[in-house]
Structures are given as structure tokens and as C-alpha cells.
Design an enzyme around this catalytic site. Sequence first.
Site, PDB file in Angstrom:
ATOM      1  CB  VAL A  78      15.889 -30.577 -15.900  1.00 53.29           C
ATOM      2  CG1 VAL A  78      15.003 -31.049 -17.182  1.00 53.29           C
ATOM      3  CG2 VAL A  78      15.595 -31.810 -14.930  1.00 53.29           C
ATOM      4  CE1 TYR A  79      17.232 -32.999 -10.977  1.00 53.57           C
ATOM      5  CE2 TYR A  79      19.489 -33.739 -10.431  1.00 53.57           C
ATOM      6  CZ  TYR A  79      17.906 -33.732 -10.450  1.00 53.57           C
ATOM      7  OH  TYR A  79      17.407 -34.897  -9.842  1.00 53.57           O
ATOM      8  CB  SER A  80      21.842 -25.877 -12.759  1.00 54.09           C
ATOM      9  OG  SER A  80      21.758 -25.882 -11.204  1.00 54.09           O
ATOM     10  CD  GLU A  81      18.110 -23.616 -15.283  1.00 57.32           C
ATOM     11  OE1 GLU A  81      17.447 -24.258 -14.354  1.00 57.32           O
ATOM     12  OE2 GLU A  81      18.680 -22.579 -14.968  1.00 57.32           O
ATOM     13  N   GLY A  82      21.153 -27.783 -17.506  1.00 57.89           N
ATOM     14  CA  GLY A  82      21.964 -28.508 -17.843  1.00 57.89           C
ATOM     15  C   GLY A  82      23.468 -28.233 -17.385  1.00 57.89           C
TER      16      GLY A  82
END
Length: 340
Positions: free
Chosen positions: A60-64
Site C-alpha cells: 500500500v505504500y505510495s499505492e504500490g
Amino acid sequence: MELRSLGNCGLRVSALSLGAMTFGESQTFMKGVTSSDDEARRVFDAAIDAGMNLVDTANVYSEGRSEELTGEWVQGKRDKVLIATKCRFPIGFGTRPIGPHDMGLSRKAILDACEGSLRRLNTDVIDLYQVHMQDISVPIEETLRALDDLVTQGKVRYIGCSNYTGYRLVESLWAADRRSTHCYESVQLQWSLAVRDAEREIVPACRKFGVGTLIWSPLARGFLSGKYKQGQKPPPGTRLESWQDSYAQFDNDRMWKLLDVIGQVASRRETTHAAISLAWLLAKPEVSSIIVGARTVEQLNQNLKATSIRLTEAEVRELDDASKPDWGYPYSFIERMQPW
């Protein structure tokens, strides 16, 4: 850099690890507090050169995007860099519709999430695959069996958890033993001089059962760095300027007094607040590795100073006393008779 065992397993991790939560532009919870790709790459290279051998990210970090950058930058260094990532939460939460299996710790959610992470990381195997938070809506046996299958298939080497309660961790270890599946080798948890709640149950459980610990937010989202001053607004561009709710949790007399004590120890050692705060954690025998998330190379170098500091027992006690929270019942009650 010192290498430490990750609990009872054979994985050896650097005392400081690199957190990749600031890699990639984010439109969700990290919006506005990530690094540019160029600066993040410099931080990554400097961390590996300094001896860090573990990079911790999540789907989920920076949407992948964090996973994609980690996978790109680790090329050519994969033999000396361990990759840790996580599943549980939906990618792009709040920015797109979320399906029923886009989150959680069901078998389907875990297997789908792992395939996505392997693709973004451009790797055949994840060294440490962690569930990002417990999920009481799914039987722990289902979660463990899915993770066990990933290990058996060679897609994952070790499994861990994050943001678990003490009872759920012990339940998970018991279920793994009962069902003969691979068990959690580590717990990623929040722990710092400002936030010591994990010491009530989770840390003692890890000590008892030989589970490793990876520490997130060791500087309390930067509050322990010494850059914040009582009665003043957070400096522009800092994380706590963006996260006002978090700043409000620390803006009290107890925390400011704690910063004064940290500053006194730092002054005697001729070092920084951040180095002393990290050194306090490194002195705790339950700590396997501290995850530091630097937005700049300068911040990274400040954190690296902690590896050259060995606090005395008296200094650890001084910091323990200054940061001791109200443990509450039954801990304070038991403490009258014996340590818990």
C-alpha cells in the site's frame, strides 16, 4: 553494521533497516511527506553502502510505487539485500472502489496480494512476508495456511506479522504449532521512548517465545529528533506539521520533559536527540532491527550515528524512568511485588 538474529530463525538482519514508506509519490495517507524519486534513490544507495541489509516496504505504500522502486533499485544488489513487504490493506484506499477480497487476511486476499507484490518487486521470492495488521474476521488457521503455502511454493522465505495484540500473537503461535505450519518469525511494532505501550504484552510475548521484533516509528514520527520546540508550531515541511493529530498526542508536559532528558544525555555524549533515542532501543535485547524512514540522506546520516553509541546501564535507566508511562491495571498492581 551489527547483524542480529531475527528471533529464532536463521535470518540475520542489520541493526538498522531502511523503511521505504517514503518512496514514491502518494495520494493517500503519506501524501505530501514522501521523497522525490531521485532523493529516495540516494537514501537507498547510502543505506546499503552503510551496511543496512533489509528494506521494508508494503503493497500500500505510495499505492504500490514503493515496491516498484524498491524492486528496481535492488537489481544488481539482490544477493546482499533482504526484501520485506506486507499485505492486509487495499491499495489506493479512499481513491478507488474496494472489492470484498482487496483487503483482509483471507486465503484469496493473501495469495492475490503476494502475486501483486512479487510482480511489482520484480523478484521471484520475498524474504520476509508480513501481514500488516491482525484480522479477527478470518480464522487465524486460514491465514497461516495461506502463508505456509507461499513458503512451501518458494515465493516467501519467512513470515511475520505487524500491529498485533499480544493475545492474537500467542494464539497465532499456538495455532501454527497445532497445525504444523510455518509460524511468525517476527512482529513489526511501534516502539519508542515516546510510545512504550508494546512493552505491556507484545514485547514480553516476543521475549518468551523467541519472536523477533522490527521497530517502526522509533522516533515517534520525528518528535524525538529534537527539531520540535514547546509552545511553537511544528517546523514547515515536517511530518508532524502534516499530521496534526499525531502532534497533539505528544504536545504535553510529560513529552517535553522527556525531550529535556534526552537532550541532557545527548549533550553529555556530544550527539543528537535522534541518536540517543535510537540507541535506547538498540540497548533492548528484544530488538532485532530498527526501521528508519529517512526522507533525505542527511536524515539517514543522523540516524546512523546511533550505531556507534553504547548506552550505559545508568543511561538506559535514566531514559527508562523519564519515559515510563502509566502502565495501568494489572501491570502497575503486579509491579508492586515483582517485575512483569
